[in-house]
Motif scaffolding. Sequence first.
Motif, PDB file in Angstrom:
ATOM      1  N   GLU A  85      15.441 -51.678  -9.563  1.00 46.18           N
ATOM      2  CA  GLU A  85      16.079 -50.746 -10.492  1.00 46.18           C
ATOM      3  C   GLU A  85      16.521 -51.461 -11.769  1.00 46.18           C
ATOM      4  N   ALA A  86      17.034 -52.671 -11.615  1.00 42.74           N
ATOM      5  CA  ALA A  86      17.498 -53.427 -12.779  1.00 42.74           C
ATOM      6  C   ALA A  86      16.353 -53.774 -13.721  1.00 42.74           C
ATOM      7  N   GLN A  87      15.134 -53.868 -13.168  1.00 41.91           N
ATOM      8  CA  GLN A  87      13.968 -54.208 -13.982  1.00 41.91           C
ATOM      9  C   GLN A  87      13.078 -52.997 -14.270  1.00 41.91           C
ATOM     10  N   ALA A  88      13.599 -51.807 -13.923  1.00 45.42           N
ATOM     11  CA  ALA A  88      12.869 -50.554 -14.161  1.00 45.42           C
ATOM     12  C   ALA A  88      11.503 -50.569 -13.483  1.00 45.42           C
ATOM     13  N   VAL A  89      11.466 -51.063 -12.250  1.00 45.18           N
ATOM     14  CA  VAL A  89      10.232 -51.143 -11.468  1.00 45.18           C
ATOM     15  C   VAL A  89      10.309 -50.139 -10.320  1.00 45.18           C
ATOM     16  N   GLU A  90       9.239 -49.394 -10.106  1.00 45.29           N
ATOM     17  CA  GLU A  90       9.179 -48.450  -9.001  1.00 45.29           C
ATOM     18  C   GLU A  90       8.586 -49.134  -7.771  1.00 45.29           C
ATOM     19  N   LEU A  91       9.355 -49.148  -6.688  1.00 45.84           N
ATOM     20  CA  LEU A  91       8.888 -49.728  -5.435  1.00 45.84           C
ATOM     21  C   LEU A  91       9.039 -48.719  -4.310  1.00 45.84           C
ATOM     22  N   ASP A  92       8.087 -48.747  -3.396  1.00 49.53           N
ATOM     23  CA  ASP A  92       8.192 -48.000  -2.152  1.00 49.53           C
ATOM     24  C   ASP A  92       8.626 -49.008  -1.095  1.00 49.53           C
ATOM     25  N   LEU A  93       9.847 -48.878  -0.597  1.00 49.22           N
ATOM     26  CA  LEU A  93      10.393 -49.839   0.355  1.00 49.22           C
ATOM     27  C   LEU A  93      10.593 -49.170   1.715  1.00 49.22           C
ATOM     28  N   VAL A  94      10.142 -49.865   2.772  1.00 53.26           N
ATOM     29  CA  VAL A  94      10.161 -49.304   4.119  1.00 53.26           C
ATOM     30  C   VAL A  94      10.739 -50.321   5.082  1.00 53.26           C
ATOM     31  N   GLN A  95      11.664 -49.895   5.930  1.00 48.32           N
ATOM     32  CA  GLN A  95      12.173 -50.776   6.979  1.00 48.32           C
ATOM     33  C   GLN A  95      11.218 -50.718   8.163  1.00 48.32           C
ATOM     34  N   LEU A  96      10.711 -51.868   8.576  1.00 51.58           N
ATOM     35  CA  LEU A  96       9.738 -51.912   9.657  1.00 51.58           C
ATOM     36  C   LEU A  96       9.762 -53.271  10.343  1.00 51.58           C
ATOM     37  N   ASP A  97       9.142 -53.339  11.499  1.00 53.30           N
ATOM     38  CA  ASP A  97       8.926 -54.578  12.242  1.00 53.30           C
ATOM     39  C   ASP A  97       7.446 -54.890  12.149  1.00 53.30           C
ATOM     40  N   MET A  98       7.093 -56.020  11.526  1.00 56.28           N
ATOM     41  CA  MET A  98       5.680 -56.269  11.271  1.00 56.28           C
ATOM     42  C   MET A  98       4.880 -56.544  12.543  1.00 56.28           C
TER      43      MET A  98
END
Length: 265
Positions: A85-98
């Motif tokens: 957000e501070a860098q105005a970047v859009e990310l899709d973030l997901v909590q997962l166990d790889m």
Amino acid sequence: MQIDASFFMEQNSLYDRPDLYDLMAPSDPAMERFYVEIAGERGGRVLDLACGSGRLTIPLALSGLQVTGGDRSAEMLERARRSAEAQAVELDLVQLDMRHFDLNGRTFETIIVAMNSVLHLYSLDDFTGFFRSVARHLSPKGRLVFDAFLPNPAILSSDPDKRQLVGSIVHDLQGKIIVEETLRYDPLTQISHVDWYWSTSTKKDFWKTHMQMRNIFPQEMPLLIASGGLRLVERFGDFDRSPMVAGSARQVCLCEADGLRTRIG
């Protein structure tokens, strides 16, 4: 300097403290450049597993790629979200166990696991579950790319009771912090048990963190990859794409779905 008592509250792991984690894992331009370039070769969608606080996820997104970051730690994902957000970047973030994940049929042209994070897998079941999960999420011409340090016999045979200096950092609130470590290697499981001891000038050993790291030797790497239906197609000794030789510090691996034409280095 005023001491914030909450800073010294006990936490479960280093991944509960992104502020300290980021100081211990500063930016690595060579690593970032390699992963941005390697993902750019395929373009499209990228999945950054064990993305942590977004230190690689954000540069990938800034390069114009469509990036999803996945991590087990809610604290690390929240820090990644704030940094984006501070860098105005859009990310899709997901909590997962790889080790076992399902993103509802989504596929990616490149899946990345950077900074030795694959070494947090310990058993054959862990590796098989991880590589199978990755295989399900690769597009037809997709690649898995990851790095893992080469086991160092001198380090593995070090005195488990003797502390070694890891380094020092400067925290915004607590000033200079010294970090020391002890390492005990179990040759049967090939797991290093590492304890870090954190000290300020006024509070010695205010925190102790424990981590385990699996050691993967070069000859077994292709076998572990194959356990989940992938194949090692290329392997470098560093992020400059130099060949892996006896003196290399790491294995940088490129993998594809089994059945494609391969070239193992």
